[in-house]
Design a protein around this motif. Structure first.
Motif, PDB file in Angstrom:
ATOM      1  N   UNK A  90     -13.423  22.266  -3.558  1.00  0.00           N
ATOM      2  CA  UNK A  90     -14.400  21.913  -2.536  1.00  0.00           C
ATOM      3  C   UNK A  90     -13.829  21.130  -1.369  1.00  0.00           C
ATOM      4  N   UNK A  91     -12.540  20.755  -1.407  1.00  0.00           N
ATOM      5  CA  UNK A  91     -12.007  20.010  -0.259  1.00  0.00           C
ATOM      6  C   UNK A  91     -11.912  20.908   0.970  1.00  0.00           C
ATOM      7  N   UNK A  92     -11.553  22.165   0.744  1.00  0.00           N
ATOM      8  CA  UNK A  92     -11.496  23.118   1.860  1.00  0.00           C
ATOM      9  C   UNK A  92     -12.674  24.085   1.769  1.00  0.00           C
ATOM     10  N   UNK A  93     -13.207  24.438   2.956  1.00  0.00           N
ATOM     11  CA  UNK A  93     -14.347  25.362   2.972  1.00  0.00           C
ATOM     12  C   UNK A  93     -13.883  26.808   2.839  1.00  0.00           C
ATOM     13  N   UNK A  94     -12.615  27.079   3.175  1.00  0.00           N
ATOM     14  CA  UNK A  94     -12.133  28.459   3.069  1.00  0.00           C
ATOM     15  C   UNK A  94     -10.926  28.689   3.949  1.00  0.00           C
ATOM     16  N   UNK A  95     -10.599  29.956   4.131  1.00  0.00           N
ATOM     17  CA  UNK A  95      -9.403  30.292   4.915  1.00  0.00           C
ATOM     18  C   UNK A  95      -9.506  31.711   5.458  1.00  0.00           C
ATOM     19  N   UNK A  96      -8.824  31.926   6.570  1.00  0.00           N
ATOM     20  CA  UNK A  96      -8.608  33.276   7.092  1.00  0.00           C
ATOM     21  C   UNK A  96      -7.103  33.487   7.123  1.00  0.00           C
ATOM     22  N   UNK A  97      -6.647  34.539   6.460  1.00  0.00           N
ATOM     23  CA  UNK A  97      -5.203  34.755   6.305  1.00  0.00           C
ATOM     24  C   UNK A  97      -4.822  36.148   6.790  1.00  0.00           C
ATOM     25  N   UNK A  98      -3.807  36.194   7.648  1.00  0.00           N
ATOM     26  CA  UNK A  98      -3.353  37.483   8.186  1.00  0.00           C
ATOM     27  C   UNK A  98      -1.976  37.857   7.660  1.00  0.00           C
ATOM     28  N   UNK A  99      -1.290  36.889   7.044  1.00  0.00           N
ATOM     29  CA  UNK A  99       0.099  37.109   6.617  1.00  0.00           C
ATOM     30  C   UNK A  99       0.281  36.614   5.188  1.00  0.00           C
ATOM     31  N   UNK A 100       1.189  37.257   4.455  1.00  0.00           N
ATOM     32  CA  UNK A 100       1.304  37.013   3.014  1.00  0.00           C
ATOM     33  C   UNK A 100       2.759  37.042   2.585  1.00  0.00           C
ATOM     34  N   UNK A 101       3.018  36.398   1.434  1.00  0.00           N
ATOM     35  CA  UNK A 101       4.394  36.373   0.918  1.00  0.00           C
ATOM     36  C   UNK A 101       4.888  37.776   0.631  1.00  0.00           C
ATOM     37  N   UNK A 102       4.013  38.598   0.049  1.00  0.00           N
ATOM     38  CA  UNK A 102       4.349  40.005  -0.158  1.00  0.00           C
ATOM     39  C   UNK A 102       3.365  40.828   0.654  1.00  0.00           C
ATOM     40  N   UNK A 103       3.895  41.697   1.497  1.00  0.00           N
ATOM     41  CA  UNK A 103       3.030  42.587   2.290  1.00  0.00           C
ATOM     42  C   UNK A 103       3.421  44.027   2.029  1.00  0.00           C
ATOM     43  N   UNK A 104       2.450  44.941   1.825  1.00  0.00           N
ATOM     44  CA  UNK A 104       1.026  44.690   1.722  1.00  0.00           C
ATOM     45  C   UNK A 104       0.696  43.714   0.580  1.00  0.00           C
ATOM     46  N   UNK A 105      -0.399  42.977   0.733  1.00  0.00           N
ATOM     47  CA  UNK A 105      -0.846  42.044  -0.292  1.00  0.00           C
ATOM     48  C   UNK A 105      -1.100  42.820  -1.597  1.00  0.00           C
ATOM     49  N   UNK A 106      -0.436  42.427  -2.696  1.00  0.00           N
ATOM     50  CA  UNK A 106      -0.616  43.184  -3.953  1.00  0.00           C
ATOM     51  C   UNK A 106      -2.101  43.261  -4.362  1.00  0.00           C
ATOM     52  N   UNK A 107      -2.467  44.400  -4.927  1.00  0.00           N
ATOM     53  CA  UNK A 107      -3.869  44.675  -5.258  1.00  0.00           C
ATOM     54  C   UNK A 107      -4.500  43.663  -6.195  1.00  0.00           C
ATOM     55  N   UNK A 108      -3.682  42.986  -7.043  1.00  0.00           N
ATOM     56  CA  UNK A 108      -4.263  42.043  -8.008  1.00  0.00           C
ATOM     57  C   UNK A 108      -4.211  40.600  -7.496  1.00  0.00           C
ATOM     58  N   UNK A 109      -3.876  40.403  -6.218  1.00  0.00           N
ATOM     59  CA  UNK A 109      -3.799  39.025  -5.712  1.00  0.00           C
ATOM     60  C   UNK A 109      -5.213  38.452  -5.575  1.00  0.00           C
ATOM     61  N   UNK A 110      -5.409  37.188  -6.015  1.00  0.00           N
ATOM     62  CA  UNK A 110      -6.764  36.615  -5.954  1.00  0.00           C
ATOM     63  C   UNK A 110      -7.328  36.481  -4.535  1.00  0.00           C
ATOM     64  N   UNK A 111      -6.499  36.460  -3.513  1.00  0.00           N
ATOM     65  CA  UNK A 111      -7.028  36.364  -2.133  1.00  0.00           C
ATOM     66  C   UNK A 111      -7.982  37.508  -1.810  1.00  0.00           C
TER      67      UNK A 111
END
Ligand code: NDP
Ligand code: OXD
Length: 311
Positions: free
Chosen positions: A242-263
Motif C-alpha cells: 500500500x505504500x505505492x499506488x501503482x506503476x506504469x512500465x514500458x521497459x523490462x529486464x527481459x523483453x518481450x516481458x515473459x508471459x508468466x511475469x506478475x506485472x
C-alpha cells in the motif's frame, strides 16, 4: 566512403534506400560476415563478431558507430576499441513521444481514469473527489534530452515538477537536484517518480525497495528508461503493502516481458511493450547523415558517448 548497416530486428532495405539517396557517392551495404571494413556503421544491438571484424585490421578505417537509439547500455557491453566513436541518437523525434507518454500516464493516474473506466463498464455514473494538484509532485530522474522535455511538458499541467541529474541543471519551472548529495531530498519530495536515466553501473537497480519507500505515501512509478533500473519484486512488495499506488512500465529486464511475469496481471501495474518513444526512421537517418557529413568535414558532432561515464 563505405557505410555498413547492422541493426537486429529491423528490415535493412528501407534504411539502405534512404541512406543511398542521401549519400549517393557512398557504398552502403547490409552487413554480412566477411564484408569489407567500413568507415561508418549504423547499428542496433550488433553482435560482437560485427565489431571484431570491422575493427580487426591494423589501422582499420571504422571511425564511428551510430546507434539507432538513445540508450547505449547494450552497445557498451561489447568490446569496442576506444578510437571508434560511439554516437547516440539525440532526440530525433523521441522527446515529443516521451513527453506524450509520461504526461498521459501521470494524468491517467492523477484523474483516476482507470477507476472511471471500470465504473462505466458496470454502468455506474459516479464521481470521485478531485485531487489536489499541489499534492502530486512529479520527480523526473534524468534531465537529458528526454527527461528535460518531459519535465517541461509536465509543468504545462501545473504539477509541481522536480528533476534530478548527475550534474546541476536548470529548467524553468522545475525544482532541480543533483548528485548523490541531493538524491534523498529529491525522492522524499516526489510522489510520482519518472525514470529517464541511462542504464549505467551507477543507476542499475536504482528503483529498489529502500529508494522507492522514500517516495511520498501513495506514490507512483513510471519507468520508461531500462528494465535494469527497477527491482521488480521490490516494486510489487511496495504496491502490495500500500505504500505505492501503482506503476506504469514500458521497459523490462527481459523483453518481450515473459508471459508468466506478475506485472502482466497486476491490477495496479500498467505494462506497455517498450513503445514510449520509438525510433523514427526518417528523423534518425537525417540525423545520422548530417553527422557523417559533419565528421567528413572535420567538424565536432553532438551525442558522442563517453565510454567511462556510460552514456
Ligand atoms: P541523456 O544522456 O540525454 O540524459 C541522461 C540524463 O541522466 C542526464 O541528465 C544525466 O545527468 C542523468 N544521469 C546519468 N547518470 C546519472 C546518475 N548516476 N545520477 C543522476 N543522473 C544521472 O539521455 P536521454 O534523455 O536521451 O535518454 C535517457 C534514457 O532513456 C536512455 O539512456 C534510454 O535508456 C531511455 N530510452 C528509452 C526509450 C523507450 O522507448 N523506452 C527510448 C529512448 C531512450 P547529466 O545531465 O548531469 O549528464
Ligand atoms: C532507445 C530505446 O534507447 O529505444 O532509443 O529504448
Amino acid at each position: 566512403m563505405r557505410i555498413t548497416f547492422c541493426c537486429t530486428h529491423t528490415k535493412a532495405a528501407p534504411w539502405l534506400e534512404i541512406l543511398r539517396a542521401a549519400l549517393p557517392g557512398a557504398v552502403i551495404e547490409d552487413w554480412v560476415s566477411g564484408a569489407p571494413v567500413a568507415d561508418y556503421a549504423v547499428v542496433w544491438s550488433p553482435p560482437q563478431q560485427f565489431v571484431d571484424e570491422q575493427t580487426a585490421a591494423p589501422g582499420h578505417s571504422l571511425k564511428a558507430m551510430f546507434n539507432t537509439g538513445a540508450g547505449v547500455d547494450a552497445l557498451l557491453q561489447l568490446r569496442i576499441p576506444s578510437n571508434v566513436k560511439l554516437v547516440r541518437l539525440n532526440d530525433a523525434g523521441m522527446s515529443v513521444q516521451m513527453a506524450e507518454y509520461v504526461c498521459h500516464a501521470v494524468i491517467r493516474h492523477f484523474r483516476e481514469f482507470d477507476g472511471y473506466q471500470a465504473d462505466v463498464a458496470q454502468g455506474k455514473w459516479s464521481y470521485r473527489k478531485p485531487r489536489g494538484r499541489a499534492d502530486f509532485p512529479v520527480g523526473v530522474m534524468g534531465l537529458g534530452v528526454l527527461g528535460s522535455r518531459v519535465a517541461r511538458a509536465l509543468t504545462h499541467f501545473d504539477f509541481p515538477v522536480l528533476g534530478w541529474s548527475r550534474t546541476p541543471r536548470q529548467i524553468d519551472g522545475v525544482k532541480t537536484f543533483s548528485g548523490a548529495a541531493q538524491w534523498d531530498d529529491f525522492l522524499v519530495a516526489s510522489k510520482v517518480l519518472v525514470c529517464l536515466l541511462p542504464l549505467t553501473p551507477d543507476t542499475r537497480n536504482i528503483l529498489n525497495f529502500a529508494n522507492l519507500a522514500k517516495l511520498k505515501e501513495d506514490g507512483y512509478v513510471i519507468n520508461v528508461a531500462r528494465g535494469g533500473h527497477l527491482v521488480d519484486d521490490d516494486l510489487i512488495a511496495l504496491v502490495n503493502n500500500g505504500h505505492l499506488a501503482g506503476a506504469t512500465l514500458d521497459v523490462f529486464r527481459t523483453e518481450p516481458l515473459p508471459g508468466d511475469h506478475p506485472f502482466w496481471r497486476h491490477p495496479k501495474i500498467t505494462v506497455t511493450p517498450h513503445t514510449s518513444a520509438r525510433t523514427l526512421r526518417d528523423e534518425t537517418l537525417a540525423q545520422i547523415v548530417g553527422k557523417i557529413q559533419a565528421l567528413e568535414r572535420g567538424e565536432a558532432i553532438e551525442g558522442v558517448v563517453d565510454h567511462a561515464r556510460g552514456y
